[in-house]
Design an enzyme around this catalytic site. Sequence first.
Site, PDB file in Angstrom:
ATOM      1  N   GLY A  26       1.148  42.623  36.422  1.00  0.00           N
ATOM      2  CA  GLY A  26      -0.005  41.954  35.826  1.00  0.00           C
ATOM      3  C   GLY A  26      -1.084  41.674  36.845  1.00  0.00           C
ATOM      4  N   ASP A  27      -2.297  41.574  36.354  1.00  0.00           N
ATOM      5  CA  ASP A  27      -3.420  41.209  37.195  1.00  0.00           C
ATOM      6  C   ASP A  27      -4.498  40.595  36.311  1.00  0.00           C
ATOM      7  OD1 ASP A  27      -4.369  41.563  40.107  1.00  0.00           O
ATOM      8  OD2 ASP A  27      -6.132  42.091  38.917  1.00  0.00           O
TER       9      ASP A  27
END
Length: 179
Positions: free
Chosen positions: A88-89
């Site tokens: 995730g980012d």
Amino acid sequence: MRLVLASTSPARLSVLRAAGIEPVCFSPEVDEEAEVARREEALGRALTAAELTEYLARLKAEDVVRRYGPGSPEAPGTGEIDGLVLGGDSAFDLDGEILGKPHLPDVALARAKQHRGRTGVLHSGHWLIDCTGGEVRGALGAVDTATVTLAADIDDAELEAYVATGEPLELAGGVAIDG
């Protein structure tokens, strides 16, 4: 089924735990700045916030799979991972400017003042790799967005008190939508 979180984000871990999911966590080793520069050079343009978050989420998940998944050199045999790997980012877009983590209190405060009375867009990129049964079976990614408005009537003292909690220092744009 086991979920592997390819992230060091306390916020992501907290959200998963709040949903009743206790993931196994691995820290990805991705030089984000260098990878983004390479990607932008290859494209001949800057990445949008949505593209940036999905790309970095993918790199993080792929790095953890490469190092700890099926056939990886650091995990003999079929690897340590048998389950789903989630990378995730996040990035915050305020008037076309992509804001990452402020890291420093003075930067967080300046961003909060810039955001006050305005609306930005928080982009959250996710990349999921299926590593069940001792092999990589597939992957998919997506980006979700949330608009975030900071009230205009928050005064400087309130912003300073919030920054002093330390919460916004390691969040994209200095924005916590779940804290």
